[in-house]
Write a protein that holds these residues in place. Structure first.
Motif, PDB file in Angstrom:
ATOM      1  N   PHE A  55      -9.789  12.625  15.552  1.00 27.62           N
ATOM      2  CA  PHE A  55     -11.234  12.652  15.892  1.00 27.62           C
ATOM      3  C   PHE A  55     -11.581  11.321  16.814  1.00 27.62           C
ATOM      4  O   PHE A  55     -12.377  11.218  17.719  1.00 27.62           O
ATOM      5  CB  PHE A  55     -12.032  12.795  14.661  1.00 27.62           C
ATOM      6  CG  PHE A  55     -12.041  14.103  14.070  1.00 27.62           C
ATOM      7  CD1 PHE A  55     -12.446  15.235  14.878  1.00 27.62           C
ATOM      8  CD2 PHE A  55     -11.225  14.319  12.902  1.00 27.62           C
ATOM      9  CE1 PHE A  55     -12.516  16.546  14.321  1.00 27.62           C
ATOM     10  CE2 PHE A  55     -11.163  15.627  12.340  1.00 27.62           C
ATOM     11  CZ  PHE A  55     -11.631  16.487  13.238  1.00 27.62           C
ATOM     12  N   ARG A  56     -10.934  10.188  16.382  1.00 25.68           N
ATOM     13  CA  ARG A  56     -10.935   8.822  16.898  1.00 25.68           C
ATOM     14  C   ARG A  56     -10.494   8.903  18.481  1.00 25.68           C
ATOM     15  O   ARG A  56     -11.111   8.482  19.141  1.00 25.68           O
ATOM     16  CB  ARG A  56     -10.403   7.758  16.148  1.00 25.68           C
ATOM     17  CG  ARG A  56     -11.094   7.288  14.788  1.00 25.68           C
ATOM     18  CD  ARG A  56     -10.652   6.223  14.290  1.00 25.68           C
ATOM     19  NE  ARG A  56     -11.248   5.678  12.999  1.00 25.68           N
ATOM     20  CZ  ARG A  56     -12.477   5.239  13.062  1.00 25.68           C
ATOM     21  NH1 ARG A  56     -12.970   4.744  13.986  1.00 25.68           N
ATOM     22  NH2 ARG A  56     -13.092   4.654  11.737  1.00 25.68           N
ATOM     23  N   PHE A  57      -9.592   9.468  18.802  1.00 28.50           N
ATOM     24  CA  PHE A  57      -8.948   9.625  19.962  1.00 28.50           C
ATOM     25  C   PHE A  57      -9.780  10.441  20.822  1.00 28.50           C
ATOM     26  O   PHE A  57     -10.115  10.103  21.835  1.00 28.50           O
ATOM     27  CB  PHE A  57      -7.421  10.275  20.039  1.00 28.50           C
ATOM     28  CG  PHE A  57      -7.066  10.530  21.207  1.00 28.50           C
ATOM     29  CD1 PHE A  57      -6.445   9.482  22.158  1.00 28.50           C
ATOM     30  CD2 PHE A  57      -6.894  11.749  21.704  1.00 28.50           C
ATOM     31  CE1 PHE A  57      -6.060   9.704  23.418  1.00 28.50           C
ATOM     32  CE2 PHE A  57      -6.441  12.005  23.108  1.00 28.50           C
ATOM     33  CZ  PHE A  57      -6.121  10.984  23.898  1.00 28.50           C
ATOM     34  N   GLY A  58     -10.360  11.366  20.383  1.00 29.79           N
ATOM     35  CA  GLY A  58     -11.167  12.391  21.156  1.00 29.79           C
ATOM     36  C   GLY A  58     -12.405  11.758  21.252  1.00 29.79           C
ATOM     37  O   GLY A  58     -12.931  11.820  22.515  1.00 29.79           O
ATOM     38  N   PHE A  59     -12.964  11.027  20.388  1.00 31.33           N
ATOM     39  CA  PHE A  59     -14.331  10.484  20.583  1.00 31.33           C
ATOM     40  C   PHE A  59     -14.099   9.172  21.626  1.00 31.33           C
ATOM     41  O   PHE A  59     -14.957   8.869  22.522  1.00 31.33           O
ATOM     42  CB  PHE A  59     -14.848   9.776  19.399  1.00 31.33           C
ATOM     43  CG  PHE A  59     -16.286   9.134  19.505  1.00 31.33           C
ATOM     44  CD1 PHE A  59     -17.233   9.662  19.856  1.00 31.33           C
ATOM     45  CD2 PHE A  59     -16.268   7.682  19.134  1.00 31.33           C
ATOM     46  CE1 PHE A  59     -18.499   8.875  19.703  1.00 31.33           C
ATOM     47  CE2 PHE A  59     -17.507   6.917  19.307  1.00 31.33           C
ATOM     48  CZ  PHE A  59     -18.749   7.683  19.604  1.00 31.33           C
ATOM     49  N   SER A  61     -11.820   8.968  23.936  1.00 32.11           N
ATOM     50  CA  SER A  61     -11.775   9.617  25.277  1.00 32.11           C
ATOM     51  C   SER A  61     -13.046  10.092  25.783  1.00 32.11           C
ATOM     52  O   SER A  61     -13.120  10.005  27.072  1.00 32.11           O
ATOM     53  CB  SER A  61     -10.750  10.903  25.204  1.00 32.11           C
ATOM     54  OG  SER A  61      -9.464  10.332  24.725  1.00 32.11           O
ATOM     55  N   ALA A  62     -13.944  10.529  25.117  1.00 36.38           N
ATOM     56  CA  ALA A  62     -15.199  10.968  25.604  1.00 36.38           C
ATOM     57  C   ALA A  62     -16.053   9.745  25.950  1.00 36.38           C
ATOM     58  O   ALA A  62     -16.619   9.646  27.148  1.00 36.38           O
ATOM     59  CB  ALA A  62     -16.089  11.831  24.408  1.00 36.38           C
ATOM     60  N   GLN A  63     -16.075   8.705  25.159  1.00 31.70           N
ATOM     61  CA  GLN A  63     -16.669   7.293  25.616  1.00 31.70           C
ATOM     62  C   GLN A  63     -16.031   7.007  26.684  1.00 31.70           C
ATOM     63  O   GLN A  63     -17.126   6.551  27.779  1.00 31.70           O
ATOM     64  CB  GLN A  63     -16.588   6.256  24.437  1.00 31.70           C
ATOM     65  CG  GLN A  63     -17.419   6.524  23.030  1.00 31.70           C
ATOM     66  CD  GLN A  63     -17.027   5.297  22.224  1.00 31.70           C
ATOM     67  OE1 GLN A  63     -15.728   5.133  22.101  1.00 31.70           O
ATOM     68  NE2 GLN A  63     -18.010   4.744  21.912  1.00 31.70           N
ATOM     69  N   THR A  64     -15.014   6.776  26.771  1.00 29.98           N
ATOM     70  CA  THR A  64     -14.346   6.195  28.307  1.00 29.98           C
ATOM     71  C   THR A  64     -14.586   6.985  29.490  1.00 29.98           C
ATOM     72  O   THR A  64     -15.004   6.474  30.713  1.00 29.98           O
ATOM     73  CB  THR A  64     -12.608   6.014  28.133  1.00 29.98           C
ATOM     74  OG1 THR A  64     -12.583   5.296  26.974  1.00 29.98           O
ATOM     75  CG2 THR A  64     -12.143   5.676  29.073  1.00 29.98           C
ATOM     76  N   THR A  65     -14.486   8.361  29.404  1.00 26.06           N
ATOM     77  CA  THR A  65     -14.807   9.255  30.460  1.00 26.06           C
ATOM     78  C   THR A  65     -16.164   9.067  30.815  1.00 26.06           C
ATOM     79  O   THR A  65     -16.813   9.097  31.991  1.00 26.06           O
ATOM     80  CB  THR A  65     -14.633  10.705  30.038  1.00 26.06           C
ATOM     81  OG1 THR A  65     -13.067  10.813  29.611  1.00 26.06           O
ATOM     82  CG2 THR A  65     -14.812  11.612  31.118  1.00 26.06           C
ATOM     83  N   LEU A  66     -17.162   9.318  29.836  1.00 23.88           N
ATOM     84  CA  LEU A  66     -18.843   9.186  30.013  1.00 23.88           C
ATOM     85  C   LEU A  66     -19.142   7.769  30.876  1.00 23.88           C
ATOM     86  O   LEU A  66     -19.943   7.653  31.332  1.00 23.88           O
ATOM     87  CB  LEU A  66     -19.343   9.357  28.699  1.00 23.88           C
ATOM     88  CG  LEU A  66     -19.242  10.708  28.312  1.00 23.88           C
ATOM     89  CD1 LEU A  66     -20.034  11.108  27.071  1.00 23.88           C
ATOM     90  CD2 LEU A  66     -20.012  11.688  29.558  1.00 23.88           C
ATOM     91  N   ALA A  67     -18.289   6.786  30.410  1.00 26.97           N
ATOM     92  CA  ALA A  67     -18.775   5.148  30.732  1.00 26.97           C
ATOM     93  C   ALA A  67     -18.079   5.281  32.291  1.00 26.97           C
ATOM     94  O   ALA A  67     -18.857   4.821  33.133  1.00 26.97           O
ATOM     95  CB  ALA A  67     -18.013   4.283  30.045  1.00 26.97           C
ATOM     96  N   GLY A  68     -17.173   5.780  32.593  1.00 23.89           N
ATOM     97  CA  GLY A  68     -16.591   5.862  33.868  1.00 23.89           C
ATOM     98  C   GLY A  68     -17.724   6.634  35.039  1.00 23.89           C
ATOM     99  O   GLY A  68     -17.772   6.192  35.902  1.00 23.89           O
ATOM    100  N   LEU A  69     -17.804   7.812  34.469  1.00 23.27           N
ATOM    101  CA  LEU A  69     -18.891   8.595  35.156  1.00 23.27           C
ATOM    102  C   LEU A  69     -20.186   7.976  35.320  1.00 23.27           C
ATOM    103  O   LEU A  69     -20.855   8.178  36.560  1.00 23.27           O
ATOM    104  CB  LEU A  69     -18.966   9.907  34.495  1.00 23.27           C
ATOM    105  CG  LEU A  69     -17.757  10.839  34.535  1.00 23.27           C
ATOM    106  CD1 LEU A  69     -17.955  12.017  33.746  1.00 23.27           C
ATOM    107  CD2 LEU A  69     -17.648  11.318  36.065  1.00 23.27           C
TER     108      LEU A  69
END
Length: 81
Positions: A55-59, A61-69
């Motif tokens: 769950f930490r990996f998924g969260f 990954s989502a944070q990193t992706t959304l920050a980049g976008l």
């Protein structure tokens, strides 16, 4: 489609309809499809079969992706109101 190897991802069937990004730590063919996740698309793919690190990996990954976008489209965050 980003990259030449999207085999085994769920985004293949939607790629002509909507933009999609597959976030993963390894190539699907050499990883998940060949057994690194025995729950992949199986009836055992349930909440209780995953640990805190999953769950930490998924969260993360989502944070990193959304920050980049967000950076790409120029979103800035202000102080809370």
């Amino acid at each position: 489609m980003i990259g030449a190897n999207m085999a085994g991802t769920d985004s293949m069937q939607f790629q002509d309809l909507v933009a999609s990004v597959s976030v993963r730590e390894n190539e699907r063919v050499t990883g998940v499809i060949k057994g690194s996740n025995p729950n992949h698309h199986e009836t055992t793919d349930k909440y209780e079969n995953y640990g805190e690190e999953d769950f930490r990996f998924g969260f993360n990954s989502a944070q990193t992706t959304l920050a980049g976008l967000g950076q790409l489209v120029g979103i800035t965050l202000g102080p809370p109101r």
